[in-house]
Design an enzyme around this catalytic site. Structure first.
Site, PDB file in Angstrom:
ATOM      1  N   HIS A 246       0.767  -1.226   0.116  1.00  0.00           N
ATOM      2  CA  HIS A 246      -0.023   0.256  -0.005  1.00  0.00           C
ATOM      3  C   HIS A 246       0.766   1.193  -0.032  1.00  0.00           C
ATOM      4  O   HIS A 246       0.227   2.491  -0.022  1.00  0.00           O
ATOM      5  CB  HIS A 246      -0.743  -0.037   1.382  1.00  0.00           C
TER       6      HIS A 246
HETATM    7 ZN    ZN Z   1      -3.810  -7.666   3.081  1.00  0.00          ZN
END
Ligand code: ZN
Length: 280
Positions: free
Chosen positions: A99
């Site tokens: 992320h």
């Molecule tokens: Zn994850």
């Protein structure tokens, strides 16, 4: 965090790995990190100058240790890739921080280990084509955004449509699955996605994010894979790469089962499957 220690213990207890199989990685250097991240972002992380909203997006408080851990975690995936190029496979017992974007962190991810590793392998080993196969239940949005418009790194993510991140990025190939997707349906899609990935990218190295969070009893995942299904997933990915002689660097990525031992077992199974394919 406890799952990483337990994973190491479980691998040792299996008898398939010895102390000598484990190495402490170097931290990723500034030069390595800034091939994937904005130099200003790195400076601000290192100096503790992120603002409150940025720290909140990452999800844990800033500390010197947090910076060091993030550098080491990327360094471990990088070390695994170097090793994979010589012996077929290796793994980071943590990592999978998919992320993290070029200039911001998010969802417990500060630096993007797969992106740092892909870039390093292009520079160090002259690789022209790398693929990221991301089987964490959450989309690899940071990896997708870092490599958007870059044909040298192919990004494939198979994830829960309604799982975080809610505003998704565009990978080279995304497969979004509905809540409650089980083993057979998942594997049907994964097989096709993997074939398409290898066909389109013809990678010289795959970075495999073997997230344990598509598991049916995961607190954060919305899919319903069994442990047996996750083992079949690993067999499919690793068996295909082994058969085609494509080196693979594995990162663990997420795993948040109600009983943490389930996540540990799923991660351990991935490593045991790789060990069984390639040998020690
Ligand atoms: Zn994850």
């Amino acid at each position: 965090m406890g799952k990483y220690v337990r994973l190491r213990e479980r691998l040792l207890a299996s008898g398939e790995f010895g102390e000598g199989d484990f190495r402490i990685p170097d931290a990723a250097s500034d030069a390595e990190i800034t091939r994937a991240h904005c130099p200003t972002y790195l400076e601000r992380v290192a100096a503790g100058r992120l603002d409150a909203a940025e720290v909140r997006a990452i999800g844990f408080p800033w500390s010197e240790r947090m910076v060091e851990r993030s550098r080491r975690s990327s360094g471990a995936t990088l070390a695994a890739a170097r090793e994979a190029l010589s012996r077929g496979w290796s793994a980071n017992l943590a990592g999978g921080t998919h992320h993290a974007h070029r200039a911001r962190g998010e969802g417990f991810c500060v630096f993007n280990d797969a992106a740092i590793t892909a870039r390093a392998m292009q520079v160090e080993a002259g690789l022209q084509r790398v693929a990221v196969v991301d089987c964490d239940v959450h989309q690899g949005n940071g990896t997708a955004s870092i490599f958007a418009g870059d044909d040298s790194v192919f990004t494939f993510s198979i994830h829960g449509a309604r799982n975080f991140p809610f505003a998704k990025e565009k990978s080279d190939l995304d497969i979004e699955l509905p809540d409650g997707t089980g083993d057979d349906e998942y594997l049907w899609h994964l097989e096709r996605g993997l074939d398409e990935t290898l066909e389109r990218s013809r990678p010289q190295l795959v970075i495999y994010l073997a997230g344990a969070d598509p598991y049916e009893d995961d607190r954060l995942g919305r899919l319903k894979l069994t442990k047996r299904g996750l083992a079949r997933r690993d067999d499919l990915v690793l068996g295909t790469l082994h058969a085609r002689q494509i080196p693979v660097a594995i990162a663990m990525a997420g795993g948040y089962a109600r009983d943490i031992e389930d996540s540990v077992e799923i991660h351990a199974n991935t490593l045991l499957a790789a060990q069984a394919r390639w040998g020690s």
